[in-house]
Design a protein around this motif. Structure first.
Motif, PDB file in Angstrom:
ATOM      1  N   ALA A 112       8.398 -36.423  13.472  1.00  0.00           N
ATOM      2  CA  ALA A 112       7.009 -36.781  13.197  1.00  0.00           C
ATOM      3  C   ALA A 112       6.859 -38.290  13.031  1.00  0.00           C
ATOM      4  O   ALA A 112       5.879 -38.888  13.508  1.00  0.00           O
ATOM      5  CB  ALA A 112       6.517 -36.064  11.941  1.00  0.00           C
ATOM      6  N   CYS A 113       7.834 -38.929  12.377  1.00  0.00           N
ATOM      7  CA  CYS A 113       7.801 -40.391  12.237  1.00  0.00           C
ATOM      8  C   CYS A 113       7.907 -41.066  13.605  1.00  0.00           C
ATOM      9  O   CYS A 113       7.195 -42.033  13.899  1.00  0.00           O
ATOM     10  CB  CYS A 113       8.943 -40.863  11.335  1.00  0.00           C
ATOM     11  N   GLY A 114       8.799 -40.543  14.459  1.00  0.00           N
ATOM     12  CA  GLY A 114       8.936 -41.103  15.794  1.00  0.00           C
ATOM     13  C   GLY A 114       7.695 -40.887  16.638  1.00  0.00           C
ATOM     14  O   GLY A 114       7.301 -41.753  17.420  1.00  0.00           O
ATOM     15  N   LEU A 115       7.053 -39.733  16.453  1.00  0.00           N
ATOM     16  CA  LEU A 115       5.836 -39.455  17.211  1.00  0.00           C
ATOM     17  C   LEU A 115       4.717 -40.421  16.828  1.00  0.00           C
ATOM     18  O   LEU A 115       3.927 -40.836  17.681  1.00  0.00           O
ATOM     19  CB  LEU A 115       5.389 -38.012  16.953  1.00  0.00           C
ATOM     20  N   PHE A 437      16.976 -47.254  21.379  1.00  0.00           N
ATOM     21  CA  PHE A 437      15.621 -47.508  21.854  1.00  0.00           C
ATOM     22  C   PHE A 437      14.589 -47.138  20.790  1.00  0.00           C
ATOM     23  O   PHE A 437      13.547 -47.797  20.676  1.00  0.00           O
ATOM     24  CB  PHE A 437      15.376 -46.733  23.143  1.00  0.00           C
ATOM     25  N   ALA A 438      14.878 -46.088  20.012  1.00  0.00           N
ATOM     26  CA  ALA A 438      13.973 -45.749  18.905  1.00  0.00           C
ATOM     27  C   ALA A 438      13.930 -46.871  17.881  1.00  0.00           C
ATOM     28  O   ALA A 438      12.866 -47.215  17.347  1.00  0.00           O
ATOM     29  CB  ALA A 438      14.437 -44.448  18.240  1.00  0.00           C
ATOM     30  N   LEU A 439      15.081 -47.476  17.626  1.00  0.00           N
ATOM     31  CA  LEU A 439      15.151 -48.598  16.695  1.00  0.00           C
ATOM     32  C   LEU A 439      14.367 -49.796  17.229  1.00  0.00           C
ATOM     33  O   LEU A 439      13.603 -50.439  16.494  1.00  0.00           O
ATOM     34  CB  LEU A 439      16.621 -48.977  16.477  1.00  0.00           C
ATOM     35  N   ALA A 440      14.522 -50.077  18.519  1.00  0.00           N
ATOM     36  CA  ALA A 440      13.843 -51.231  19.121  1.00  0.00           C
ATOM     37  C   ALA A 440      12.320 -51.056  19.108  1.00  0.00           C
ATOM     38  O   ALA A 440      11.580 -51.998  18.800  1.00  0.00           O
ATOM     39  CB  ALA A 440      14.341 -51.443  20.547  1.00  0.00           C
ATOM     40  N   THR A 441      11.841 -49.849  19.439  1.00  0.00           N
ATOM     41  CA  THR A 441      10.392 -49.639  19.446  1.00  0.00           C
ATOM     42  C   THR A 441       9.820 -49.652  18.036  1.00  0.00           C
ATOM     43  O   THR A 441       8.708 -50.153  17.813  1.00  0.00           O
ATOM     44  CB  THR A 441      10.041 -48.301  20.127  1.00  0.00           C
ATOM     45  N   SER A 442      10.564 -49.122  17.064  1.00  0.00           N
ATOM     46  CA  SER A 442      10.072 -49.088  15.684  1.00  0.00           C
ATOM     47  C   SER A 442       9.966 -50.497  15.102  1.00  0.00           C
ATOM     48  O   SER A 442       8.949 -50.860  14.499  1.00  0.00           O
ATOM     49  CB  SER A 442      10.995 -48.229  14.812  1.00  0.00           C
ATOM     50  N   ILE A 443      11.015 -51.300  15.293  1.00  0.00           N
ATOM     51  CA  ILE A 443      10.970 -52.686  14.820  1.00  0.00           C
ATOM     52  C   ILE A 443       9.879 -53.459  15.576  1.00  0.00           C
ATOM     53  O   ILE A 443       9.140 -54.255  14.985  1.00  0.00           O
ATOM     54  CB  ILE A 443      12.344 -53.361  15.003  1.00  0.00           C
ATOM     55  N   TRP A 462       1.902 -44.864  10.026  1.00  0.00           N
ATOM     56  CA  TRP A 462       2.093 -45.182   8.611  1.00  0.00           C
ATOM     57  C   TRP A 462       3.374 -45.998   8.475  1.00  0.00           C
ATOM     58  O   TRP A 462       4.456 -45.546   8.846  1.00  0.00           O
ATOM     59  CB  TRP A 462       2.185 -43.882   7.809  1.00  0.00           C
ATOM     60  N   ILE A 463       3.251 -47.230   7.974  1.00  0.00           N
ATOM     61  CA  ILE A 463       4.390 -48.152   7.942  1.00  0.00           C
ATOM     62  C   ILE A 463       5.603 -47.588   7.193  1.00  0.00           C
ATOM     63  O   ILE A 463       6.739 -47.733   7.654  1.00  0.00           O
ATOM     64  CB  ILE A 463       3.961 -49.517   7.353  1.00  0.00           C
ATOM     65  N   PRO A 464       5.449 -46.926   6.011  1.00  0.00           N
ATOM     66  CA  PRO A 464       6.634 -46.339   5.371  1.00  0.00           C
ATOM     67  C   PRO A 464       7.362 -45.348   6.272  1.00  0.00           C
ATOM     68  O   PRO A 464       8.597 -45.254   6.226  1.00  0.00           O
ATOM     69  CB  PRO A 464       6.059 -45.646   4.129  1.00  0.00           C
ATOM     70  N   ALA A 465       6.620 -44.606   7.103  1.00  0.00           N
ATOM     71  CA  ALA A 465       7.264 -43.673   8.027  1.00  0.00           C
ATOM     72  C   ALA A 465       8.057 -44.426   9.090  1.00  0.00           C
ATOM     73  O   ALA A 465       9.157 -43.999   9.479  1.00  0.00           O
ATOM     74  CB  ALA A 465       6.214 -42.784   8.693  1.00  0.00           C
ATOM     75  N   VAL A 466       7.526 -45.554   9.540  1.00  0.00           N
ATOM     76  CA  VAL A 466       8.233 -46.355  10.543  1.00  0.00           C
ATOM     77  C   VAL A 466       9.506 -46.951   9.935  1.00  0.00           C
ATOM     78  O   VAL A 466      10.571 -46.957  10.568  1.00  0.00           O
ATOM     79  CB  VAL A 466       7.327 -47.481  11.077  1.00  0.00           C
ATOM     80  N   ILE A 467       9.413 -47.427   8.702  1.00  0.00           N
ATOM     81  CA  ILE A 467      10.593 -47.988   8.023  1.00  0.00           C
ATOM     82  C   ILE A 467      11.645 -46.907   7.813  1.00  0.00           C
ATOM     83  O   ILE A 467      12.851 -47.140   7.993  1.00  0.00           O
ATOM     84  CB  ILE A 467      10.178 -48.625   6.687  1.00  0.00           C
TER      85      ILE A 467
END
Length: 550
Positions: A112-115, A437-443, A462-467
């Motif tokens: 869900a966080c990745g979505l 790639f998930a790390l690169a897109t999230s950052i 939601w930024i906490p979910a991305v972190i």
């Protein structure tokens, strides 16, 4: 010259000079050739301008994917072989029912966080290509680096092998065929070959077939849940006192045999992520989706809720009907055991497992459909050889070139590894580089919030979910190098998949370094982008060497 933007453009508040300065690599625009009655778009995206990624574009194939087809494209990618094969593999790895269910719940939260990240990117940059578009836009420098890494990952790891293998295993099981290595692999190769031909020759027929198979698999999971309720409620006399199906008599029994080792949890989570993979499948084909921004949000969220609900119920159904020891020994055939114990030898062993095989085939269809578009976008950007041919939609008005690029590694991955370990190895080797790639897109998402607040964002993660996703990515990247508590004798080295994944990424870095830095310096030239439009209206970028002026 900066591209002109209408009042409704997704890019708001951008200074034209800034737009021009930031345009560094390429535009992914596709144009239909204008006719006598059509002068083309009034404000066409400008070739060579990355800022144009914020503008929607339409494929030369048109927008043929409505809400129902989009939903099937997502949910059919999610509900593939995973729910019918992965639960047994995970239970075998972690050892207990409690830990297995916990990982499915944790996996759903992470997904869900990745979505949320995919939704913000997809609605901010509404065009085909998925991570390719997002990473190019976020990391334009070093020049060509993001594009090269996505191209290497898509070509070398963008295969569809696992569901082909599940299809073959279930067909052999249904017809009591001798499960020889050659026979299983041949049937798997035959499946991917037929699907490639269907999508490459009959574009719209392929969409109709995958829609039909998608509804079959959703109905199959719902049917399986109700079947489990029937067995538990109306046939309690079938409970085996010596081997209880679900150890709910005590909290301790639920967690008995748990393996909490770091590496085991990581590999099991990769398999859970694989089962949920596909929620962002729509991001790869946005150019063909009707009303892409609204459709992406509603379809992705609906598919997430559907998948979480069905997956949890399906796991409970397995544990309620099939003895735990049988599940651990079943490998990828846990769904077949469930149907056989519930409906007997005829219906249970023949008809329903065949439906599982069709479900796996449907998954292969939607994955092939989406990844072929990604390969076509990579070819259009000039990062594949013979890009003019691979980018074209001729001769059947379908992305046949992208399908061929997808077909070759899929066949190799099916044929080369040993059959007894190929399924788990594929899931793990696909999942590990995906975390990079998930790390690169999230950052990158957080960076764009700070660097480009002017971008229109119809959806904000939601930024906490991305972190949380960033921290988990770091954890999963380190976890495979911690040895499991109970290593399998005679099996592959526990960190093999991570080593292979890292090796592929290192190859991508070296390829970029040689191709864009070393060879141009030795040859005294620089790579420049030349824009062309093919006969079918597809715009491509040709990377050509230009001699340096003394």
């Amino acid at each position: 010259m900066a591209a002109s933007y209408s009042e409704d453009s997704p890019l708001l508040g951008a200074d034209p000079n800034t737009v021009e300065d930031n345009a560094s690599v390429r535009s992914s625009s596709i144009h239909k050739p204008p006719t006598e009655d059509d002068d083309g778009p009034s404000s066409p995206p400008e070739f060579g301008n990355l800022e144009d990624d914020v503008l929607p574009e339409e494929s030369v194939l048109g927008r043929n994917i409505d809400w129902k087809s989009a939903y099937i494209l997502a949910i059919s990618r999610v509900i593939g072989s995973g729910i019918f094969a992965v639960p047994g593999v995970i239970l075998t790895s972690v050892g207990s029912v409690g830990l297995s269910l916990l990982l499915w719940v944790v996996g759903a939260i992470v997904v869900a966080c990745g979505l949320a990240v995919s939704l913000e990117y997809g609605m901010m940059l509404p065009r085909s290509g998925g991570d390719k578009v997002y990473l190019e836009f976020t990391y334009p420098w070093p020049r060509f680096f993001a594009s090269t890494m996505v191209a290497v990952q898509a070509v070398l790891l963008g295969f569809t092998a696992s569901n082909c293998i599940i299809f073959s295993q279930y067909v052999h099981y249904v017809f009591d065929l001798e499960a020889e290595d050659f026979s299983k692999k041949s049937l798997a190769v035959l499946l991917i070959t037929v699907i490639t031909i269907i999508h490459g020759v009959w574009y719209k027929a392929g969409i109709r077939i995958q829609n039909f198979l998608g509804w079959i698999k959703v109905g199959l999971v719902v049917f399986m849940v109700f079947a489990a309720l029937y067995v538990v409620i109306f046939r309690p006399e079938q409970e085996d006192a010596e081997n209880k199906r679900l150890k709910l008599n005590s909290w301790e029994g639920l967690w008995e045999g748990s393996d909490w080792s770091f590496g085991t949890l990581a590999t099991s989570l990769f398999k859970v992520f694989y089962s949920y993979a596909g929620l962002s499948n729509l991001n790869n084909v946005m150019n063909e989706v009707k009303d892409p921004v609204r459709t992406l949000r509603s379809v992705s969220l609906t598919a997430l809720v559907t998948a979480c609900f069905l997956y949890l119920l399906a796991n409970l159904a397995y544990f309620a009907v099939v003895p735990i020891d049988d599940i651990k020994q079943s490998g990828q055939l846990v769904a077949a055991l469930f149907f056989e114990r519930t409906f007997g030898q005829n219906v249970g062993k023949r008809f329903l497992p065949l439906a599982v095989a069709l479900s796996a085939a449907g998954n292969v269809m939607v994955v092939t459909f989406a990844l072929a578009r990604l390969n076509q976008e990579i070819a259009r950007a000039g990062f594949l050889p013979f890009s003019r041919y691979l980018s074209s939609s001729k001769p059947f008005n379908a992305p046949l070139g992208g399908l061929i690029v997808h077909y070759i590694p899929s066949v190799l991955v099916i044929v080369l590894p040993p059959s007894n370990e190929v399924y788990s190895f594929i899931l793990e080797v696909e999942g590990y580089p995906g975390q990079i790639f998930a790390l690169a897109t999230s950052i990158g998402l957080i960076w764009l919030r700070y660097k480009r607040p002017d971008l229109k964002r119809p959806f904000k993660a939601w930024i906490p979910a991305v972190i949380f996703r960033i921290l988990l990515c770091f954890t999963l990247l380190a976890a495979p190098f911690f040895p499991p508590s109970h290593p399998k004798p005679g099996g592959l080295f526990y960190a093999t998949y991570a080593i292979v994944g890292v090796g592929i990424l290192i190859f991508g870095v070296l390829y970029w370094l040689v191709w864009t830095i070393v060879l141009p310096r030795l040859g005294r030239y620089r790579l420049e982008e030349k824009q062309e439009v093919l006969d079918d209206g597809t715009a491509i970028t040709v990377l050509t060497p230009v001699p340096e002026v003394e």
